[in-house]
Design an enzyme around this catalytic site. Structure first.
Site, short mmCIF file in Angstrom:
data_model
loop_
_atom_site.label_atom_id
_atom_site.label_comp_id
_atom_site.label_asym_id
_atom_site.label_seq_id
_atom_site.Cartn_x
_atom_site.Cartn_y
_atom_site.Cartn_z
NE ARG A 49 71.85 -2.42 54.08
CZ ARG A 49 71.03 -2.56 53.16
NH1 ARG A 49 71.25 -1.97 51.92
NH2 ARG A 49 69.96 -3.09 53.27
CE1 TYR A 102 96.90 -11.04 54.07
CE2 TYR A 102 95.06 -10.16 53.05
CZ TYR A 102 95.33 -11.07 53.89
OH TYR A 102 94.60 -11.85 54.46
CG ASP A 174 96.92 -2.46 52.28
OD1 ASP A 174 97.03 -2.03 53.17
OD2 ASP A 174 96.71 -3.83 51.94
CE LYS A 199 95.69 -7.80 59.22
NZ LYS A 199 95.29 -9.13 59.63
C1 LIG Z 1 98.44 -5.56 54.29
C2 LIG Z 1 97.14 -6.22 54.42
N1 LIG Z 1 96.44 -5.71 53.87
C3 LIG Z 1 94.98 -6.20 53.91
C4 LIG Z 1 94.71 -7.32 54.67
C5 LIG Z 1 93.32 -7.94 54.85
O1 LIG Z 1 92.67 -7.60 56.05
P1 LIG Z 1 91.44 -8.02 56.94
O2 LIG Z 1 92.07 -9.60 57.42
O3 LIG Z 1 90.81 -7.44 57.82
O4 LIG Z 1 90.38 -8.78 55.80
C6 LIG Z 1 95.75 -7.66 55.64
C7 LIG Z 1 95.46 -8.77 56.50
O5 LIG Z 1 96.46 -9.53 57.21
C8 LIG Z 1 96.75 -7.19 55.44
O6 LIG Z 1 98.03 -7.59 56.32
#
Ligand SMILES: Cc1ncc(COP(=O)(O)O)c(C=O)c1O
Length: 374
Positions: A49, A102, A174, A199
């Site tokens: 884990r 997001y 982020d 991404k």
């Molecule tokens: C800027 C951003 N942060 C977080 C996320 C969330 O990531 P995940 O889809 O891997 O959970 C995304 C997903 O589109 C995103 O574009």
């Protein structure tokens, strides 16, 4: 080994050579458990884990690319973000989050704060004075996203870090769309960096993954590690292998996408659409982007086509090269009408199309857009 540049760290995965075999590609360790030796002592690992060498390698590489003290991978970007936020806050605390961020994280944060008695202000973080005004004695976390999805506003990380730290709050960024290629939040004063590694880091639209990087090992980081240990939203070995494979080409992919995005933004700007891209001098935070970003301004841009949601969807239907799909950061270019996904309560303009620029020839991408817009 003498210090090398991030491009070299990424391409060689920290010069990882598999010791027992000399393999240049580190193996995928599928074992969930590790045998003790003849004297019943641990050989260094116990259970998968927290300790599987495949995700651990990806974590070491990412920590090095971000200039952080440590990194942890997660089963998704949302798992990483929610672990960081929950570790940093307790009932009665106050959190500041950006107006543009997001979508799924914005709605989760809203529900989380209501349910757990956390005070929450949504602020235009591109305006440091607004963040300063929103700070309270109980503010423990300022969450940022830059460039911010889907309008690509840029937040001045250094300015916000100064304000947040003066008030005793942590700053988490982020940096999914910034990537370590363009933005290095820790060097600018951030305490935590979050990636939807789904991404750009993985980069091929075939892995769901998340990651956190910390500036230092402190109580919040230990709490994050404990949450991951207890709840188990870890990255499985095969996904970690794909993530590591993707990171080896990160710089080549991101720099190319970014160059093409800059070209498309400049070309489209003169063609009757409003272009939102931090690399354009007309972008409201272009000066901050120039100061804060390196090697370009990212592979994401948005265009507002005018004529409302119906016209935007019409343009998407006419595209033949761009793939109409959600997500971003892969090798294929994607287009999405975010308003359809986010619904009428969203601040995203109805006529906005989000473009994730991949690795195709820039002329094919431009010609397709020009034809669909005409
Ligand atoms: C800027 C951003 N942060 C977080 C996320 C969330 O990531 P995940 O889809 O891997 O959970 C995304 C997903 O589109 C995103 O574009």
């Amino acid at each position: 080994m003498k210090p090398v540049r991030p491009e070299t760290i990424a391409a060689q995965a920290l010069h990882a050579i598999d010791d027992p075999t000399g393999a240049v590609v580190p193996p995928i360790h599928l074992s969930t458990t590790y045998a003790r030796d003849a004297s019943y002592a641990l050989r260094g690992r116990t259970y998968t884990r927290d300790e599987n060498p495949t995700p651990v390698l990806a974590e070491r590489v990412l920590a090095a690319l971000e200039g952080g003290a440590a990194a942890l991978t997660f089963a998704s970007g949302m798992a990483a973000a929610t672990a960081a936020i929950r570790a940093a806050l307790k009932p009665g605390d106050h959190v500041i989050s950006p107006r543009v961020a997001y979508f799924a994280l914005r709605s989760w944060l809203d529900r989380f704060c209501k349910r757990w008695g956390v005070h929450h202000d949504v602020v235009d973080t591109t305006d440091p004075a607004a963040v300063k005004r929103a700070m309270r004695p109980t503010t423990r976390l300022v969450w940022l996203e830059t460039p911010a999805n889907p309008t690509w506003e840029i937040t001045d990380i250094a300015a916000i870090a100064e304000i947040a730290h003066a008030g005793g709050a942590l700053v988490a960024v982020d940096s999914t769309c910034g990537t370590p290629v363009h933005t290095r939040p820790i060097a600018l004063g951030a305490d935590l960096v979050m990636h939807a590694a789904t991404k750009y880091l993985a980069g091929h639209s075939d892995v769901l993954a998340g990651a956190l990087v910390t500036a230092r090992i402190d109580a919040t980081w230990e709490q994050i590690a404990l949450l991951r240990h207890d709840e188990g939203p870890v990255l499985a070995p095969f996904e970690a292998y794909l993530l590591m494979r993707g990171m080896r080409t990160l710089y080549a992919r991101v720099e190319r996408s970014s160059r093409t995005a800059q070209h498309l933004a400049s070309e489209l700007a003169g063609r009757g659409v409003t272009v939102r891209y931090p690399g354009l001098p007309t972008h409201p935070q272009h000066a901050v982007a120039v100061r804060q970003m390196q090697h370009g301004f990212g592979g994401m841009l948005s265009i507002q086509v005018g004529g409302g949601a119906a016209r935007a969807v019409e343009v998407v239907k006419r595209l033949q090269v761009w793939v109409p799909a959600t997500s971003l950061g892969g090798v294929e270019s994607l287009v999405e009408h975010r308003y359809t996904v986010e619904g009428p309560d969203t601040p995203t303009p109805p006529d906005l199309l989000r473009l994730s620029v991949g690795l195709e020839h820039e002329a094919d991408l431009l010609d397709d857009l020009v034809a669909a817009l005409s």
